[in-house]
Design a protein around this motif. Structure first.
Motif, PDB file in Angstrom:
ATOM      1  N   ALA A 107       1.269  -1.238  -0.645  1.00  0.00           N
ATOM      2  CA  ALA A 107      -0.102   0.510  -0.193  1.00  0.00           C
ATOM      3  C   ALA A 107       1.144   1.096  -0.105  1.00  0.00           C
ATOM      4  CB  ALA A 107      -0.949   0.172   0.900  1.00  0.00           C
ATOM      5  N   SER A 108       1.459   1.329   0.719  1.00  0.00           N
ATOM      6  CA  SER A 108       2.839   2.421   0.392  1.00  0.00           C
ATOM      7  C   SER A 108       3.360   1.831  -0.547  1.00  0.00           C
ATOM      8  CB  SER A 108       3.530   2.433   2.331  1.00  0.00           C
ATOM      9  OG  SER A 108       4.556   1.381   1.522  1.00  0.00           O
ATOM     10  N   ARG A 109       4.348   1.478  -1.159  1.00  0.00           N
ATOM     11  CA  ARG A 109       4.515   1.279  -2.463  1.00  0.00           C
ATOM     12  C   ARG A 109       4.098   2.686  -3.567  1.00  0.00           C
ATOM     13  NH1 ARG A 109       7.448  -3.417  -0.362  1.00  0.00           N
ATOM     14  NH2 ARG A 109       5.544  -4.817  -2.195  1.00  0.00           N
ATOM     15  N   ARG A 110       2.171   1.840  -3.361  1.00  0.00           N
ATOM     16  CA  ARG A 110       1.683   2.015  -4.320  1.00  0.00           C
ATOM     17  C   ARG A 110       0.916   3.439  -4.110  1.00  0.00           C
ATOM     18  NH1 ARG A 110      -3.141   0.021  -7.250  1.00  0.00           N
ATOM     19  NH2 ARG A 110      -1.469  -1.475  -7.715  1.00  0.00           N
ATOM     20  N   ALA A 111       1.100   4.264  -2.778  1.00  0.00           N
ATOM     21  CA  ALA A 111       0.406   5.116  -2.730  1.00  0.00           C
ATOM     22  C   ALA A 111       2.035   6.150  -2.865  1.00  0.00           C
ATOM     23  CB  ALA A 111       0.244   5.950  -1.180  1.00  0.00           C
ATOM     24  N   ALA A 112       3.307   6.087  -3.219  1.00  0.00           N
ATOM     25  CA  ALA A 112       4.332   6.524  -3.348  1.00  0.00           C
ATOM     26  C   ALA A 112       4.722   6.792  -4.994  1.00  0.00           C
ATOM     27  CB  ALA A 112       5.325   6.738  -2.970  1.00  0.00           C
ATOM     28  N   ARG A 113       3.654   6.279  -5.899  1.00  0.00           N
ATOM     29  CA  ARG A 113       3.780   5.716  -6.842  1.00  0.00           C
ATOM     30  C   ARG A 113       2.577   6.401  -7.754  1.00  0.00           C
ATOM     31  NH1 ARG A 113       3.698   0.611  -7.777  1.00  0.00           N
ATOM     32  NH2 ARG A 113       5.680   0.472  -7.664  1.00  0.00           N
ATOM     33  N   GLY A 114       1.562   6.303  -7.110  1.00  0.00           N
ATOM     34  CA  GLY A 114       0.532   7.221  -6.898  1.00  0.00           C
ATOM     35  C   GLY A 114       1.039   8.993  -7.218  1.00  0.00           C
ATOM     36  N   ARG A 115       2.131   9.222  -6.126  1.00  0.00           N
ATOM     37  CA  ARG A 115       2.565  10.840  -6.110  1.00  0.00           C
ATOM     38  C   ARG A 115       2.833  10.933  -6.681  1.00  0.00           C
ATOM     39  NH1 ARG A 115       1.893   8.931   0.109  1.00  0.00           N
ATOM     40  NH2 ARG A 115       3.775   8.344  -0.188  1.00  0.00           N
ATOM     41  N   LEU A 116       4.348  10.010  -7.176  1.00  0.00           N
ATOM     42  CA  LEU A 116       5.214  10.173  -8.060  1.00  0.00           C
ATOM     43  C   LEU A 116       4.505  10.658  -9.656  1.00  0.00           C
ATOM     44  CD1 LEU A 116       7.999  10.662  -9.065  1.00  0.00           C
ATOM     45  CD2 LEU A 116       7.501   7.830  -9.971  1.00  0.00           C
ATOM     46  N   LEU A 117       3.582  10.036  -9.773  1.00  0.00           N
ATOM     47  CA  LEU A 117       3.069  10.154 -11.425  1.00  0.00           C
ATOM     48  C   LEU A 117       1.640  11.452 -11.562  1.00  0.00           C
ATOM     49  CD1 LEU A 117       1.701   6.519 -11.945  1.00  0.00           C
ATOM     50  CD2 LEU A 117       3.689   8.024 -13.738  1.00  0.00           C
ATOM     51  N   SER A 118       1.357  11.595 -10.672  1.00  0.00           N
ATOM     52  CA  SER A 118       0.797  13.420  -9.651  1.00  0.00           C
ATOM     53  C   SER A 118       1.472  13.822 -10.659  1.00  0.00           C
ATOM     54  CB  SER A 118      -0.596  12.754  -8.308  1.00  0.00           C
ATOM     55  OG  SER A 118      -1.260  14.347  -8.742  1.00  0.00           O
ATOM     56  N   CYS A 119       2.491  14.073  -9.625  1.00  0.00           N
ATOM     57  CA  CYS A 119       3.158  15.211  -9.465  1.00  0.00           C
ATOM     58  C   CYS A 119       4.173  15.288 -10.857  1.00  0.00           C
ATOM     59  CB  CYS A 119       4.659  15.285  -8.940  1.00  0.00           C
ATOM     60  SG  CYS A 119       5.706  16.380  -9.212  1.00  0.00           S
ATOM     61  N   TYR A 120       4.047  14.541 -11.965  1.00  0.00           N
ATOM     62  CA  TYR A 120       4.928  14.220 -13.145  1.00  0.00           C
ATOM     63  C   TYR A 120       3.500  14.809 -13.393  1.00  0.00           C
ATOM     64  CZ  TYR A 120       9.116  12.229 -13.475  1.00  0.00           C
ATOM     65  OH  TYR A 120      10.430  12.124 -13.270  1.00  0.00           O
ATOM     66  N   LEU A 121       2.200  14.956 -13.930  1.00  0.00           N
ATOM     67  CA  LEU A 121       1.216  15.065 -14.943  1.00  0.00           C
ATOM     68  C   LEU A 121       1.080  16.547 -14.758  1.00  0.00           C
ATOM     69  CD1 LEU A 121      -0.954  11.994 -13.728  1.00  0.00           C
ATOM     70  CD2 LEU A 121      -0.583  12.367 -16.251  1.00  0.00           C
ATOM     71  N   ALA A 122       0.592  16.489 -13.217  1.00  0.00           N
ATOM     72  CA  ALA A 122       0.525  18.129 -12.617  1.00  0.00           C
ATOM     73  C   ALA A 122       1.366  18.768 -13.417  1.00  0.00           C
ATOM     74  CB  ALA A 122       0.612  18.371 -11.082  1.00  0.00           C
ATOM     75  N   SER A 123       3.343  18.570 -13.513  1.00  0.00           N
ATOM     76  CA  SER A 123       3.931  19.482 -13.717  1.00  0.00           C
ATOM     77  C   SER A 123       3.692  19.432 -15.303  1.00  0.00           C
ATOM     78  CB  SER A 123       5.154  18.314 -13.446  1.00  0.00           C
ATOM     79  OG  SER A 123       5.227  19.248 -11.731  1.00  0.00           O
ATOM     80  N   LEU A 124       3.727  18.547 -16.230  1.00  0.00           N
ATOM     81  CA  LEU A 124       3.519  18.708 -17.033  1.00  0.00           C
ATOM     82  C   LEU A 124       2.298  19.116 -17.860  1.00  0.00           C
ATOM     83  CD1 LEU A 124       4.543  14.927 -18.273  1.00  0.00           C
ATOM     84  CD2 LEU A 124       5.627  16.829 -18.917  1.00  0.00           C
ATOM     85  N   ALA A 125       1.270  19.568 -17.159  1.00  0.00           N
ATOM     86  CA  ALA A 125       0.068  20.578 -17.454  1.00  0.00           C
ATOM     87  C   ALA A 125       0.417  21.625 -17.073  1.00  0.00           C
ATOM     88  CB  ALA A 125      -0.876  19.828 -16.795  1.00  0.00           C
TER      89      ALA A 125
END
Length: 709
Positions: free
Chosen positions: A609-627
Motif C-alpha cells: 500500500a505504501s509503495r502504491r501510494a508513493a508511486r501514485g504521488r510520483l505520477l500525480s507530480c509528473y502529470l500536474a507539472s506537465l500540465a
C-alpha cells in the motif's frame, strides 16, 4: 633485497639473477638491462623453474596463453639468444654457452644458489629446517626473507599459467615468514629482532590478505613491545577484508587479537625517540585520482599552519586508499612521523570510537607507555597536544562521522597535516577551521578498467576484455565493487570475467555478486543508511518507486508526501552521507548501486500500500507539472484534475524555464513510462501509462510549435 654493490669484488659470482621481485641480471657485479616484454617473461619462467628444464610449449603458454602468434617459436628462440649474449657477449651465433642450455625441446638455466636469489632463498630455508637451534633457524629464515624485493617476477606481464607459478613462489615466502615468526615467538625466549620485524612487515605488505601471516607478525610485534602497531594492524586488516573480500576475520586473526589484548599488563617498549609510522601499506593496484592528488598537493603547499583536508564521498569510493596513497608519497614532509586512527564512524559496531579511546594507540605510538596513559580524557588530550606542540606530523583520521570526534585529535604543530576521510562532508571543519574539502566520486571508466585488470593479474582474451568493460559499467566506477568482483575469480578459478559479467547483468543479483558473508557493497551502504534519521531512511526507501533515482526537490517532496521545506532538510541529510549528489543546482542524483539498495530496502520495509501510494504521488507530480508546463507555453488546456494530497508540482515562469526543465526531466519520465508499460492492459499501471504518455505528448507538441530559439 639483493644488490651486488656491497659484495666484495673477489667474492661476487660471475652472474647473478633475481626473480624474488623484479627480474634482474648481474654480470661481474654490474647490472645488465633485460629486454622488455617476451624476453623478460622468458627469463622469469626459466628462473622460476630454478634450474629445471622448461619446454618451449610451456613458455609459449606462459606468455600468450591460448592465443599464441604463428611466430611464437621464433620469438622464444630469439629471446633465448639475446639472453645468452647478455650473459656471454662474445658467444657465437646459435651457440649454447655455459648458462642457458637446450635439451630436446626444453631450455634450462644452469645455476647454483650463489647465482640466483630463488635458489639461495630455498637453500637457506632448507638449512633452517635442518638445524635444531631455534635462534639459528630464525636467523637463517630472516636472511632468506631479506632476499625479497616485492612479489615474484614483479612487473612481468604473464598468462594465467605463469601467474600461477609466480604466486606459488610468493606463497613460499609467506609460509617461511610464518615459520620464522612462530619459531621466534615460541622458542628463542628473546625479543624479535629489528631485522626479523622488518622482513615480516615486508612479507605482510606483499601478501596483504593473508590472515595467518598477519597473525604471526602481530604476535612478534606484541613480543617486541609494539602493541599499538599490532592493534592498528588488526584493525586495518579487518577493514581490508571487509572492503576487498566482503568477509570478517578468521580464527587465526581473532586469536592473535586476543593474545594482544591479554598482553595489557606488559609495558610498552617503544622509546620516545622512535618516529611513528602508522600509515598502512598502499594498494599496488592504485590507479587514477590525479586531479584529487594535485588538489591536496596545492591545498597544503607552503602552509605554515596546521592544515586539514577532508576527503569525502560515498562508502566504498576509495577515500582511505587515496589518503594512504598521498601519505605514502609525502611522508618526507613530516619528519616527526605519520599517525593513523580509524574512528569507525560508519561500521557494524554502530557507534564511532570516542576521541579519548582513539587517543590511546596514538599516545602509544608517540612513546607513551600503556601504564602512563591517564584514564582521564582531558589529561590524555593535554598530553597529546604537549607531545606534538612543536612537531610536524601527518595524521590520518579515517572513517569519521562528525566534527566532534575529530577536533580533539588535531595535531597543533605548525606544518602538520590532518587528512580526514568521511562519508559526511564535515562542513563544520570546513567553515570553522578552514579545512579543504576534496569530493571523491566514482572512478572514470579508464581508471576503473585499469584497476580491475591489475587485480585480475592474468592475460585477458578479447571476450574477457569486453566482459571487464561490462563489469566496470555494472560497478559504476565504485572501487569497493571492483575489488570484490576481482577477488571472485582469484578465489574460484572456474569463474571468468565473462561469467561474472553475465551474473551482474541481472540487476536483481548485482548486489548479491558484490556482497560477502560479513561485508560488501550492501553492508557498506547499510551502515550509512542506519546512520540516517527515520524520515531520511523512509525517503531512501520510497525513492525506489522512481527508477532513475534522479529528480528535483518537488519530486522528492511529492513521493514522500511532505512539504518542500522538510524535503530540503531530508535531501541535505542524504547529501551529507553521500547517498545523494547535487550535480547541478536543484537537481539530485544517486549512484546506480544506491538505487539498487534503495529498491531492496523498499521491498523489505515498505508495504504494498505504501509503495502504491508513493508511486501514485510520483505520477500525480509528473502529470500536474506537465500540465502546468503546457499551460505556461500554450495557454489553457482545459480543466485539470487536482494533484493528489501531499503532491507539490512544479510551476514555471515562461517558456524558457519549461524548455530547461523538460530537457533534463524527459528521460526520467520516459523511464517511468517504461516501468508502467510492462504491466498488462486494464491494470492501474496501464491506465496511468496512457495518461502520462498523453500529457508528455501534449507538451512535446506545444514545444514543437514554438519558434526555434
Amino acid at each position: 633485497m639483493v644488490t651486488l654493490s656491497n659484495v666484495p669484488a673477489e667474492s661476487r659470482p660471475e652472474v647473478y639473477f633475481t626473480v624474488l621481485g623484479p627480474v634482474r641480471l648481474f654480470r661481474n657485479g654490474g647490472e645488465l638491462a633485460v629486454g622488455p616484454g617476451q624476453e623478460q617473461a622468458v627469463l622469469a619462467m626459466l628462473l622460476a623453474r630454478a634450474g629445471n628444464p622448461i619446454s618451449v610449449a610451456t613458455m609459449i603458454d606462459a606468455i600468450w596463453s591460448d592465443a599464441p602468434p604463428a611466430s611464437a617459436m621464433n620469438v622464444i628462440q630469439r629471446s633465448v639468444g639475446r639472453i645468452r649474449r647478455l650473459l656471454e657477449p662474445g658467444l657465437p651465433h646459435r651457440a649454447s654457452g655455459q648458462w642457458l642450455l637446450r635439451s630436446g625441446n626444453s631450455y634450462r638455466l644452469v645455476l647454483d644458489e650463489n647465482e640466483c636469489d630463488l635458489l639461495r632463498f630455498r637453500a637457506l630455508v632448507r638449512r633452517a629446517k635442518e638445524t635444531t637451534h631455534p635462534l639459528k633457524a630464525t636467523v637463517l629464515r630472516t636472511e632468506a626473507l631479506a632476499l625479497w624485493d616485492g612479489t615474484c617476477a614483479a612487473g612481468v606481464e604473464s598468462s594465467v599459467e605463469a601467474a600461477t607459478v609466480f604466486r606459488a613462489i610468493d606463497a613460499e615466502r609467506s609460509q617461511v615468514a610464518i615459520q620464522a615468526a612462530e619459531v621466534a615467538a615460541a622458542f628463542t625466549g628473546a625479543v624479535p629482532s629489528y631485522d626479523l620485524l622488518r622482513v615480516l612487515r615486508a612479507a605482510v605488505a606483499a601478501d596483504p590478505l593473508n590472515e595467518l601471516l598477519h597473525a604471526a607478525l602481530i604476535r612478534c610485534l606484541t613480543a617486541a613491545g609494539h602493541r599499538a602497531e599490532a592493534l592498528g594492524l588488526i584493525q586495518f586488516l579487518r577493514q581490508r577484508l571487509a572492503d576487498e573480500l566482503g568477509i570478517g576475520p578468521g580464527p587465526a586473526l581473532r586469536q592473535a587479537h586476543l593474545d594482544v589484548l591479554r598482553s595489557d599488563d606488559l609495558p610498552m617498549q617503544v622509546p620516545a625517540t622512535v618516529r611513528p609510522a602508522m600509515v598502512p601499506a598502499e594498494l599496488t593496484t592504485f590507479s587514477g585520482r590525479t586531479a584529487e592528488i594535485e588538489h591536496i598537493d596545492a591545498s597544503v603547499a607552503d602552509r605554515p599552519d596546521a592544515a586539514i583536508v577532508v576527503i569525502h564521498g560515498m562508502g566504498g569510493v576509495g577515500k582511505t586508499t587515496l589518503a594512504v596513497r598521498w601519505a605514502r608519497g609525502n611522508a618526507h614532509r613530516f619528519p616527526d612521523g605519520e599517525l593513523f586512527v580509524d574512528l569507525r564512524g560508519f561500521g557494524p559496531e554502530g557507534r564511532p570510537i570516542p576521541p579519548a579511546e582513539a587517543m590511546v594507540p596514538l599516545l602509544n605510538a608517540l612513546g607513551v607507555r600503556a601504564a602512563e596513559v591517564s584514564p582521564n580524557a582531558d589529561e590524555r588530550f593535554a598530553l597529546y597536544r604537549s607531545i606534538l606542540d612543536r612537531k610536524r606530523v601527518l595524521l590520518i583520521v579515517d572513517n569519521a562521522r562528525d566534527e566532534e570526534h575529530i577536533r580533539p585529535l588535531l595535531p597543533p604543530g605548525r606544518g602538520s597535516l590532518t587528512l580526514v576521510t568521511s562519508r559526511s562532508r564535515l562542513t563544520g571543519l570546513v567553515g570553522a577551521q578552514g579545512a579543504v574539502p576534496v569530493a571523491l566520486g566514482a572512478l572514470p571508466v579508464p581508471d576503473a578498467r585499469a584497476i580491475l585488470r591489475r587485480r585480475l593479474r592474468v592475460s585477458l582474451s578479447e571476450d574477457d576484455k569486453a566482459a571487464v568493460d561490462e563489469i566496470v559499467a555494472q560497478c559504476g566506477g565504485l572501487p569497493l565493487a571492483l575489488s570484490i568482483v576481482a577477488a571472485r575469480p582469484l578465489k574460484d578459478p572456474s569463474l571468468t570475467p565473462r561469467t561474472v559479467a553475465d551474473e551482474m547483468r541481472a540487476s536483481a543479483s548485482r548486489l548479491r555478486v558484490l556482497d560477502g558473508r560479513d561485508a560488501g557493497v550492501r553492508a557498506t551502504l547499510r551502515w550509512s543508511y542506519e546512520a540516517l534519521s527515520p524520515p531520511a531512511r523512509r525517503a531512501v526507501r520510497l525513492a525506489a518507486v522512481h527508477r532513475g533515482f534522479e529528480g528535483s526537490l518537488h519530486l522528492t517532496a511529492s513521493v514522500c508526501g511532505i512539504p518542500l521545506e522538510e524535503a530540503q532538510r531530508l535531501t541535505d541529510e542524504l547529501i551529507g552521507v553521500r547517498f545523494l549528489d547535487e550535480p547541478s543546482p536543484g537537481r539530485y542524483q544517486a549512484h546506480d548501486l544506491i538505487g539498487l539498495f534503495s529498491f531492496e530496502m523498499c521491498m523489505e520495509d515498505e508495504t504494498d500500500a505504501s509503495r502504491r501510494a508513493a508511486r501514485g504521488r510520483l505520477l500525480s507530480c509528473y502529470l500536474a507539472s506537465l500540465a502546468a508546463a503546457s499551460a505556461t507555453v500554450g495557454g489553457e488546456i482545459g480543466p485539470l484534475d487536482p494533484p493528489e494530497p501531499g503532491v507539490t508540482p512544479l510551476t514555471f515562469d515562461d517558456a524558457a524555464t519549461v524548455r530547461d526543465w523538460f530537457a533534463v526531466e524527459r528521460p526520467q519520465i520516459v523511464l517511468t513510462l517504461d516501468d508502467l508499460g510492462k504491466h498488462p492492459p486494464g491494470s492501474w499501471e496501464a491506465d496511468q501509462f496512457d495518461t502520462l504518455a498523453g500529457a508528455l505528448s501534449r507538451l512535446e507538441a506545444v514545444l514543437a510549435a514554438l519558434p526555434v530559439r
